[in-house]
Design a protein around this motif. Structure first.
Motif, PDB file in Angstrom:
ATOM      1  N   GLU A   8      -1.211   1.322   3.791  1.00  8.61           N
ATOM      2  CA  GLU A   8      -1.867   2.362   2.991  1.00  8.61           C
ATOM      3  C   GLU A   8      -1.956   3.705   3.707  1.00  8.61           C
ATOM      4  N   MET A  26      -6.643   0.941  -1.571  1.00 10.53           N
ATOM      5  CA  MET A  26      -6.448  -0.500  -1.479  1.00 10.53           C
ATOM      6  C   MET A  26      -7.797  -1.199  -1.362  1.00 10.53           C
ATOM      7  N   ILE A  56       0.113   4.037  -2.648  1.00 13.41           N
ATOM      8  CA  ILE A  56      -1.054   4.926  -2.508  1.00 13.41           C
ATOM      9  C   ILE A  56      -0.615   6.337  -2.128  1.00 13.41           C
ATOM     10  N   THR A 105      -2.130  -3.746   5.316  1.00  9.35           N
ATOM     11  CA  THR A 105      -1.536  -2.790   4.388  1.00  9.35           C
ATOM     12  C   THR A 105      -1.037  -1.548   5.115  1.00  9.35           C
ATOM     13  N   GLY A 122       0.777  -1.234   0.000  1.00 11.03           N
ATOM     14  CA  GLY A 122       0.000   0.000   0.000  1.00 11.03           C
ATOM     15  C   GLY A 122       0.803   1.276   0.000  1.00 11.03           C
ATOM     16  N   PRO A 143      -3.905  -2.310  -5.040  1.00 12.31           N
ATOM     17  CA  PRO A 143      -4.354  -0.937  -5.302  1.00 12.31           C
ATOM     18  C   PRO A 143      -5.377  -0.871  -6.427  1.00 12.31           C
TER      19      PRO A 143
END
Length: 445
Positions: free
Chosen positions: A157, A29, A19, A155, A16, A39
């Protein structure tokens, strides 16, 4: 190579980090059909920026190059399959061993980092309402709540979206590909080298689909929804491999449990594993400040309470370990390079020895894969390659079969012939290797 191509070629492990590089802020995600996080790009996602931090992109620096940038120090030692290191150990934390999945070293490290104000926050996987995800954490009094292994996709993210909002330094834990992504992010944004002050590398046998947990829950008896999955419930009176999986059934609130050994080999077979893991050649999280994993070596594997192998890669990590030893917080033995390699022997055999075969097969399928370090691309005997071929099929069939059945009993029936083939080729490969050793020993004599 683009992020879109990474996803299409099934090479995303869901870290992640990409991102945070999407200047359009449209990417996010999401779960794919095989139970992994990937993603989802927006119409205006800036893939040329996002790909700069992807650990599986062809154009990235490899672990050797990044190790030279982040870990090369005048007093550091180096071994090509281990990377840079200061100390090699095996043992446990006296305080956190019982409440941890393995030896409790990670929990000791996290607690000490907070106590000594080396960092102000941890960004680690934590349970909230029965679900696991990366979160910021700073409560020393509740440190034992983060001391469990989780074999479910998570993740990073939100890390780089949130890290700028907090004051102070952060320590992060992660598997090899996550650690590499963080280092690539630090390379593109030097301010993060100071902000992310410490990285704990978790030695990984392969990332599992979220369906792996669904399968374990059904085998434990939770067939109508579950929460609070515990993947390594120890048997203190037994040995390290003798542990259980447990979960709580949502309707009855009953705890269900299954002996993991009764389910067979869930790791060497590649069941529910991410395809990308077959193209990772970093067995020991070479880019972390400290690398931690299970000590699957004699005599450490004889204790049901668990032991860890410890590889300190920076001076600060080595100092944390030495302070722990001096204050009797840790019980550790110094071990040799050979012991460290042996502790992860199965992973080395698969990841390194089988890498050339898997890259050739990927090329035949027209699949783009990252460039791997040449020293790990070596020819093997035909039986070893047959094992690799069977393992590739078993891995994919496990995901396909689960999607088709969503039932652990039907799943085992469908997987039986694939597992039998893998077992057959593995047995013959072991026999060939044993015969070779006998022949070589006679020649030496």
């Amino acid at each position: 190579m683009s992020i879109d191509l990474i996803v299409k070629n099934n090479l995303c492990t869901g870290c992640g980090v990409c991102i945070s590089e999407d200047q359009s802020r449209q990417a996010k995600m999401v779960w794919n059909k095989e139970g992994f996080l990937i993603p989802l790009l927006g119409e205006n996602s800036t893939q040329e920026e996002m790909i700069k931090v992807c650990p599986f992109a062809i154009q990235q620096k490899n672990e050797d190059e990044l190790g030279d940038i982040f870990l090369k120090q005048s007093d550091a030692q180096y071994y090509d399959r281990i990377g840079y290191y200061h100390g090699l150990y095996a043992g446990f934390s006296n305080q956190f061993r019982k409440t941890s999945s393995s030896g409790g070293i990670a929990t000791y490290i996290f607690k000490t980092l907070l106590e000594k104000k080396i960092v102000d926050y941890l960004f680690i996987v934590k349970e909230i309402n029965g679900v696991y995800a990366y979160q910021f954490f700073s409560d020393i009094e509740e440190i034992t709540k983060i001391s469990k292994t989780r074999y479910t996709p998570v993740t990073l993210e939100n890390l780089f979206n949130e890290i700028s909002k907090i004051e102070g330094k952060v320590a992060i834990s992660g598997v090899a590909c996550f650690v590499k992504a963080i280092r690539l992010k630090q390379l593109s944004d030097p301010a993060l080298k100071e902000k992310i002050a410490f990285i704990v590398g978790i030695i990984c046998g392969g990332l599992k689909s979220r369906y792996y947990t669904d399968y374990l829950a059904q085998e434990a008896g939770c067939r109508n929804g579950y929460s609070h999955a515990q993947y390594r419930v120890k048997n203190e009176e037994s040995y390290a491999l003798d542990y259980n999986f447990s979960c709580i059934e949502k309707t009855s609130k009953r705890i269900h449990m299954v002996d993991m050994q009764s389910l067979g080999d869930m790791w060497g077979t590649g069941l529910f594993k991410s395809n990308a893991c077959d193209f990772c050649d970093d067995v020991l999280t070479e880019l972390a400040d400290i690398s931690l994993g299970d000590a699957w070596i004699h005599p450490y594997d004889k204790s049901g309470l668990g032991n860890s192998i410890v590889i300190t890669r920076t001076k600060i990590a080595e100092n944390l370990i030495q302070n722990g030893l001096n204050q009797n917080f840790l019980t550790l033995d110094k071990v040799t390079v050979e012991k460290i390699l042996l502790s992860q022997n199965g992973s080395f055999n698969h990841r390194h020895k089988g890498l050339l075969y898997r890259t050739i097969q990927a090329s035949k399928r027209g699949t783009k894969i990252p460039e791997k370090r040449q020293r790990y691309l070596n020819k093997q005997n035909i039986f070893f390659n047959l094992v690799q071929n069977s393992r590739l099929k078993t891995r994919q069939n496990s995901l396909d079969s689960w999607l088709e059945t969503k039932d652990s009993l039907k799943f085992k029936i469908k997987m039986k012939p694939h597992l039998a083939n893998l077992k057959f080729f593995t047995l013959w490969n072991h026999r060939i290797m044993k015969l070779k050793k006998i022949i070589l020993s006679k020649k030496d004599a």
